[in-house]
Design a protein around this motif. Structure first.
Motif, PDB file in Angstrom:
ATOM      1  N   ALA A 128       0.848  -1.193   0.000  1.00  0.00           N
ATOM      2  CA  ALA A 128       0.000   0.000   0.000  1.00  0.00           C
ATOM      3  C   ALA A 128       0.880   1.238   0.000  1.00  0.00           C
ATOM      4  O   ALA A 128       1.914   1.251   0.673  1.00  0.00           O
ATOM      5  CB  ALA A 128      -0.898  -0.002   1.227  1.00  0.00           C
ATOM      6  N   PRO A 129       0.495   2.265  -0.758  1.00  0.00           N
ATOM      7  CA  PRO A 129       1.314   3.480  -0.775  1.00  0.00           C
ATOM      8  C   PRO A 129       1.426   4.049   0.636  1.00  0.00           C
ATOM      9  O   PRO A 129       0.433   4.131   1.351  1.00  0.00           O
ATOM     10  CB  PRO A 129       0.516   4.448  -1.665  1.00  0.00           C
ATOM     11  CG  PRO A 129      -0.481   3.610  -2.385  1.00  0.00           C
ATOM     12  CD  PRO A 129      -0.733   2.403  -1.541  1.00  0.00           C
ATOM     13  N   GLY A 130       2.631   4.395   1.017  1.00  0.00           N
ATOM     14  CA  GLY A 130       2.839   4.937   2.357  1.00  0.00           C
ATOM     15  C   GLY A 130       2.588   3.924   3.457  1.00  0.00           C
ATOM     16  O   GLY A 130       2.421   4.272   4.617  1.00  0.00           O
ATOM     17  N   GLY A 131       2.572   2.651   3.108  1.00  0.00           N
ATOM     18  CA  GLY A 131       2.275   1.618   4.102  1.00  0.00           C
ATOM     19  C   GLY A 131       3.455   1.263   4.985  1.00  0.00           C
ATOM     20  O   GLY A 131       3.349   0.380   5.829  1.00  0.00           O
ATOM     21  N   GLY A 132       4.581   1.930   4.775  1.00  0.00           N
ATOM     22  CA  GLY A 132       5.729   1.729   5.656  1.00  0.00           C
ATOM     23  C   GLY A 132       6.671   0.635   5.218  1.00  0.00           C
ATOM     24  O   GLY A 132       7.700   0.419   5.850  1.00  0.00           O
ATOM     25  N   ARG A 133       6.342  -0.081   4.137  1.00  0.00           N
ATOM     26  CA  ARG A 133       7.270  -1.139   3.701  1.00  0.00           C
ATOM     27  C   ARG A 133       8.417  -0.567   2.871  1.00  0.00           C
ATOM     28  O   ARG A 133       9.449  -1.204   2.719  1.00  0.00           O
ATOM     29  CB  ARG A 133       6.519  -2.228   2.920  1.00  0.00           C
ATOM     30  CG  ARG A 133       5.594  -3.046   3.824  1.00  0.00           C
ATOM     31  CD  ARG A 133       4.850  -4.123   3.044  1.00  0.00           C
ATOM     32  NE  ARG A 133       5.701  -5.256   2.703  1.00  0.00           N
ATOM     33  CZ  ARG A 133       5.320  -6.241   1.901  1.00  0.00           C
ATOM     34  NH1 ARG A 133       4.102  -6.222   1.351  1.00  0.00           N
ATOM     35  NH2 ARG A 133       6.131  -7.242   1.632  1.00  0.00           N
ATOM     36  N   LEU A 134       8.229   0.633   2.304  1.00  0.00           N
ATOM     37  CA  LEU A 134       9.322   1.313   1.600  1.00  0.00           C
ATOM     38  C   LEU A 134       9.846   2.384   2.537  1.00  0.00           C
ATOM     39  O   LEU A 134       9.099   3.267   2.947  1.00  0.00           O
ATOM     40  CB  LEU A 134       8.802   1.956   0.308  1.00  0.00           C
ATOM     41  CG  LEU A 134       9.855   2.601  -0.590  1.00  0.00           C
ATOM     42  CD1 LEU A 134      10.781   1.557  -1.195  1.00  0.00           C
ATOM     43  CD2 LEU A 134       9.202   3.418  -1.696  1.00  0.00           C
ATOM     44  N   ARG A 135      11.127   2.301   2.902  1.00  0.00           N
ATOM     45  CA  ARG A 135      11.616   3.261   3.892  1.00  0.00           C
ATOM     46  C   ARG A 135      13.040   3.702   3.609  1.00  0.00           C
ATOM     47  O   ARG A 135      13.806   2.994   2.952  1.00  0.00           O
ATOM     48  CB  ARG A 135      11.504   2.670   5.291  1.00  0.00           C
ATOM     49  CG  ARG A 135      11.981   1.243   5.410  1.00  0.00           C
ATOM     50  CD  ARG A 135      11.429   0.574   6.657  1.00  0.00           C
ATOM     51  NE  ARG A 135      11.978   1.187   7.840  1.00  0.00           N
ATOM     52  CZ  ARG A 135      11.480   1.024   9.070  1.00  0.00           C
ATOM     53  NH1 ARG A 135      10.422   0.261   9.241  1.00  0.00           N
ATOM     54  NH2 ARG A 135      12.026   1.604  10.108  1.00  0.00           N
ATOM     55  N   ALA A 136      13.351   4.887   4.099  1.00  0.00           N
ATOM     56  CA  ALA A 136      14.706   5.400   3.950  1.00  0.00           C
ATOM     57  C   ALA A 136      15.615   4.717   4.961  1.00  0.00           C
ATOM     58  O   ALA A 136      15.184   4.361   6.053  1.00  0.00           O
ATOM     59  CB  ALA A 136      14.713   6.907   4.171  1.00  0.00           C
ATOM     60  N   SER A 137      16.863   4.540   4.588  1.00  0.00           N
ATOM     61  CA  SER A 137      17.815   3.960   5.531  1.00  0.00           C
ATOM     62  C   SER A 137      18.062   4.959   6.651  1.00  0.00           C
ATOM     63  O   SER A 137      17.824   6.151   6.504  1.00  0.00           O
ATOM     64  CB  SER A 137      19.123   3.647   4.815  1.00  0.00           C
ATOM     65  OG  SER A 137      19.802   4.838   4.504  1.00  0.00           O
ATOM     66  N   SER A 138      18.532   4.446   7.763  1.00  0.00           N
ATOM     67  CA  SER A 138      18.913   5.331   8.866  1.00  0.00           C
ATOM     68  C   SER A 138      20.277   5.922   8.556  1.00  0.00           C
ATOM     69  O   SER A 138      21.012   5.402   7.714  1.00  0.00           O
ATOM     70  CB  SER A 138      18.976   4.540  10.162  1.00  0.00           C
ATOM     71  OG  SER A 138      20.116   3.704  10.129  1.00  0.00           O
ATOM     72  N   VAL A 139      20.637   6.980   9.246  1.00  0.00           N
ATOM     73  CA  VAL A 139      21.983   7.541   9.064  1.00  0.00           C
ATOM     74  C   VAL A 139      23.021   6.582   9.631  1.00  0.00           C
ATOM     75  O   VAL A 139      24.167   6.533   9.196  1.00  0.00           O
ATOM     76  CB  VAL A 139      22.088   8.918   9.762  1.00  0.00           C
ATOM     77  CG1 VAL A 139      23.393   9.597   9.398  1.00  0.00           C
ATOM     78  CG2 VAL A 139      20.927   9.802   9.357  1.00  0.00           C
ATOM     79  N   ALA A 140      22.589   5.790  10.607  1.00  0.00           N
ATOM     80  CA  ALA A 140      23.522   4.896  11.299  1.00  0.00           C
ATOM     81  C   ALA A 140      24.038   3.777  10.400  1.00  0.00           C
ATOM     82  O   ALA A 140      25.097   3.224  10.641  1.00  0.00           O
ATOM     83  CB  ALA A 140      22.827   4.290  12.512  1.00  0.00           C
ATOM     84  N   GLY A 141      23.261   3.444   9.370  1.00  0.00           N
ATOM     85  CA  GLY A 141      23.585   2.254   8.596  1.00  0.00           C
ATOM     86  C   GLY A 141      24.528   2.523   7.452  1.00  0.00           C
ATOM     87  O   GLY A 141      24.075   2.594   6.327  1.00  0.00           O
ATOM     88  N   ASP A 142      25.804   2.644   7.719  1.00  0.00           N
ATOM     89  CA  ASP A 142      26.721   2.789   6.585  1.00  0.00           C
ATOM     90  C   ASP A 142      27.716   1.645   6.559  1.00  0.00           C
ATOM     91  O   ASP A 142      27.894   0.914   7.545  1.00  0.00           O
ATOM     92  CB  ASP A 142      27.386   4.168   6.582  1.00  0.00           C
ATOM     93  CG  ASP A 142      28.646   4.191   7.393  1.00  0.00           C
ATOM     94  OD1 ASP A 142      28.538   3.942   8.609  1.00  0.00           O
ATOM     95  OD2 ASP A 142      29.722   4.444   6.833  1.00  0.00           O
ATOM     96  N   ALA A 143      28.343   1.463   5.405  1.00  0.00           N
ATOM     97  CA  ALA A 143      29.162   0.274   5.181  1.00  0.00           C
ATOM     98  C   ALA A 143      30.383   0.225   6.085  1.00  0.00           C
ATOM     99  O   ALA A 143      30.774  -0.853   6.549  1.00  0.00           O
ATOM    100  CB  ALA A 143      29.576   0.209   3.712  1.00  0.00           C
ATOM    101  N   ALA A 144      31.017   1.382   6.348  1.00  0.00           N
ATOM    102  CA  ALA A 144      32.229   1.362   7.171  1.00  0.00           C
ATOM    103  C   ALA A 144      31.906   0.912   8.596  1.00  0.00           C
ATOM    104  O   ALA A 144      32.636   0.113   9.189  1.00  0.00           O
ATOM    105  CB  ALA A 144      32.883   2.750   7.180  1.00  0.00           C
ATOM    106  N   ARG A 145      30.798   1.412   9.135  1.00  0.00           N
ATOM    107  CA  ARG A 145      30.420   0.976  10.484  1.00  0.00           C
ATOM    108  C   ARG A 145      30.018  -0.496  10.493  1.00  0.00           C
ATOM    109  O   ARG A 145      30.354  -1.238  11.415  1.00  0.00           O
ATOM    110  CB  ARG A 145      29.270   1.839  11.026  1.00  0.00           C
ATOM    111  CG  ARG A 145      28.947   1.522  12.469  1.00  0.00           C
ATOM    112  CD  ARG A 145      27.892   2.432  13.030  1.00  0.00           C
ATOM    113  NE  ARG A 145      27.533   2.073  14.404  1.00  0.00           N
ATOM    114  CZ  ARG A 145      26.440   2.495  15.017  1.00  0.00           C
ATOM    115  NH1 ARG A 145      25.592   3.310  14.387  1.00  0.00           N
ATOM    116  NH2 ARG A 145      26.179   2.120  16.251  1.00  0.00           N
ATOM    117  N   GLY A 146      29.316  -0.916   9.454  1.00  0.00           N
ATOM    118  CA  GLY A 146      28.950  -2.329   9.342  1.00  0.00           C
ATOM    119  C   GLY A 146      30.189  -3.212   9.289  1.00  0.00           C
ATOM    120  O   GLY A 146      30.248  -4.274   9.915  1.00  0.00           O
ATOM    121  N   ALA A 147      31.197  -2.737   8.543  1.00  0.00           N
ATOM    122  CA  ALA A 147      32.449  -3.498   8.424  1.00  0.00           C
ATOM    123  C   ALA A 147      33.129  -3.606   9.785  1.00  0.00           C
ATOM    124  O   ALA A 147      33.565  -4.686  10.200  1.00  0.00           O
ATOM    125  CB  ALA A 147      33.374  -2.815   7.408  1.00  0.00           C
ATOM    126  N   ALA A 148      33.210  -2.475  10.488  1.00  0.00           N
ATOM    127  CA  ALA A 148      33.870  -2.464  11.795  1.00  0.00           C
ATOM    128  C   ALA A 148      33.121  -3.376  12.774  1.00  0.00           C
ATOM    129  O   ALA A 148      33.733  -4.121  13.545  1.00  0.00           O
ATOM    130  CB  ALA A 148      33.942  -1.036  12.322  1.00  0.00           C
TER     131      ALA A 148
END
Lengths: 413, 413
Positions: free
Chosen positions: B373-393
């Motif tokens: 559903a449009p705006g149903g919350g299943r499509l969302r922006a990533s958080s600022v916290a989720g970046d590759a360098a932090r994920g790698a660390a």
């Protein structure tokens, strides 16, 4: 049906541990299949002592889950062991596939072997769902009669249905024209009506492609292939995903709907409501139409196969074009999932000699890893063993194998 | 970073059980995050006795993995407990993201908190891979100096790389122009050259979108979302799949390549060798070109955002068209996988107000379950916290959390 043989954690109580170990031993014997299972071999496999395994085996023999026969030499020093097998009588699973133009019912035993099969070809479109399910219950009842003659006692039913299935209902099956059909409830009531006075069987339901994929995983001889995308060409194009030996059901149970991946956003209207879905290019109806074959169903498919074998240019061209469309959509799926293999079933199985090369060509050009090679074995036909009714019946048996004690007395049906 | 807290099976020996229990307790404290972890709370959570947990906590305090402070009232009767925290010093993880136009290095502590970050914007295209990795090693070396000032001792490095990564090498990174680059080896040698005389750090490598998706899973506040498709708009379009809280790597480690799902089989040539890939319609270069923004990189993206905010018709139209293309490809992926959510990161994050509606419209029309559903919350922006360098660390730290004993003495770097 390979399964994970892991002992329980330390917090389980004694009864739970024993029940779990009975399951371990039963599954270890079952996994041997045609091989020779011995107490010593089972002990080595599951990591329990020989004494513990002997005691568990005794209980499984007494309760009728195992049989033993002959002497076998394990190749190691010591006494010869007797060969253990899963019983060919006792608890059984009933699988009922209700598809667009047929109903197929299968009974499997503890080993997952198909022991009774009854298939009726009939067109289920345009018939009210309750009537279709009542007809299926009638077929199931006749199958149960045959099963009982073999001393097999089904302990449950799984329905294989061509659509989006969740919570016991068919949410949507565009090709049947079903919407919000409480399939489990309707089938259970009809089966009870067919078999008055008998104990009711628990009924579950699942998407048919999912069950066909499980059958492929368990019985298809895939060997080291644990992750694959399964496509089945029927009137619709069904799909399922197996990842690390587990079915991926998705957040709502609706994963695998590759038939509705868009090929051309402005393409023909699909019954699902979208446009240009793969089904409109590679489904049975589209394929027969493109090949110029009149009449649908099994007869149409047989005619198509005949023409393709005879080298009819239009038929060969239609199959090749379907292969290209499949390859195009599959390349996206392979880029997304990087599976070990893609398995094509249903009408695609017999058409593989004409379908595979154009599909492979698209895949080779579009799989970004460069790891798709024509004829490299990642695109393969499904086995004959992997059909939805057998998968459904075997799914019922996973409960029995997980806790045989709960099924120790044959249910009367 | 939530993790599965399950005691070991019965066959493990005593030392293994204690090491595993130390890990359980350490992770239980870490999972409390800003909450108040007490011995009693940890005992309840992991299912061990209070006495056992106390002994394990003592060892973790002595070896510097935990600290305790103040008194806390648990709300239950009895003595107040002291609040346990993971140590802010000691073992740490180093993550190094080498992307097309920047290098970003991150150090995280036991809690997964980013403690040092150094990012340099530079164009890595056209520079030999060894030189790019040597530059990244230089940045990493400066980050290590900062880490040591905070008494953090990295125990390993994970490289986040924009391409197909397996066996320590970049098999293919079309946007960098890399082919068969032994990235781990080159980086390790360069880091040793930067830091002569120090102990070598083990180096691993992984696709950058995979690591960004893990960071999103661990730190993005996704709550009950355990299965999602992650897309990151960069110069390429990266993708990753998380299923039931686990990264799906695929048979060869190449899953998630949604940027190379075909939109139009006869579309523009893609660097990957195929034609009409999503990247050619929704990647950064295509987007800037369609919006009429000159100059690429971070400046171009900033200019695009500025114009979109100002309501520039061409820019808004370009973003909407990219959204439609994303939605079209995503509808196929959702039909295939039925994830809880689709998370858009990278340049898409800030563009969501203009991108989401057209993408949602395609998804709503084409997801076969009718559950989009449009705006149903299943499509969302990533958080600022989720970046590759932090994920790698943080990936490096999973080893420490899994067996703290193995890392009990700070490595000298």
């Amino acid at each position: 049906m390979k399964s994970n043989l892991t002992p329980l954690g330390p917090k389980a109580d004694k009864d739970t541990v024993r029940r779990s170990n009975l399951s371990l031993v039963l599954r270890a014997v079952r996994d041997e299949g045609e091989g020779e299972a011995t107490r010593a071999g089972v002990a080595a496999r599951v990591g329990l002592t020989r004494a513990a395994v002997s005691s568990l085996v005794e209980q499984l023999l007494e309760t009728g889950f195992l049989t033993e026969s002959g002497k076998t030499f394990s190749g190691q020093a010591g006494r010869p062991g007797t060969a253990l097998k899963t019983a060919r009588t006792g608890p059984a699973g009933l699988g009922v596939e209700v598809n667009i133009d047929y109903v197929s019912v299968c009974v499997v035993d503890l080993a997952g072997t198909g022991r009774v099969r009854l298939t009726e070809h009939l067109d289920n479109r345009g018939t009210p769902p309750a009537e279709v399910l009542a007809r299926a219950a009638g077929i199931a009842a006749r199958t149960l009669d045959s099963a009982r003659e073999q001393e097999l006692y089904p302990v449950g039913v799984a329905l294989a249905l061509p659509g989006l299935v969740s919570g016991g209902a068919v949410r949507q099956a565009p090709n049947l024209g079903w919407n919000q059909v409480p399939a489990e409830e309707l089938f259970a009531a009809a089966l009870t009506a067919e078999h008055p006075g008998h104990q009711e069987l628990p009924v579950r339901s699942e998407n048919e492609a999912n069950l066909a994929a499980l059958a492929e995983l368990w019985f298809g001889g895939l060997e080291r292939i644990r992750s694959f995308l399964y496509l089945t060409g029927e009137i619709g194009v069904g799909g399922a995903l197996v990842i690390d030996g587990e079915l991926l059901r998705g957040a709502h149970g609706f994963a695998g709907e590759i038939g509705h991946v868009v090929v051309d956003p402005d393409g023909p209207q699909c019954r699902c409501g979208s446009r240009g879905c793969l089904e409109q290019y590679a489904g049975q109806a589209a394929l027969l139409r493109a090949a110029g074959v009149d009449g649908g169903g099994g007869l149409g498919v047989a005619e198509l196969e005949k023409r393709v074998r005879a080298g009819d240019a239009r038929a060969v061209g239609a199959v090749a074009e379907a292969g290209r469309m499949l390859g195009r959509v599959l390349s996206g799926a392979v880029n997304l999932l990087d599976p070990d293999a893609v398995v094509l079933g249903g009408i695609y199985r017999n058409l593989m000699p004409w379908l595979a090369a154009p599909a492979d060509e698209e895949l080779t050009g579009r799989v970004v890893s460069g790891l798709w090679a024509p004829g490299g074995g990642r695109l393969r036909a499904s086995s004959v063993a992997g059909d939805a009714a057998r998968g459904a019946a075997a799914l019922v048996m996973t409960d029995v194998l997980a806790d045989p004690v709960a099924y120790a007395r044959p249910a009367t049906v």
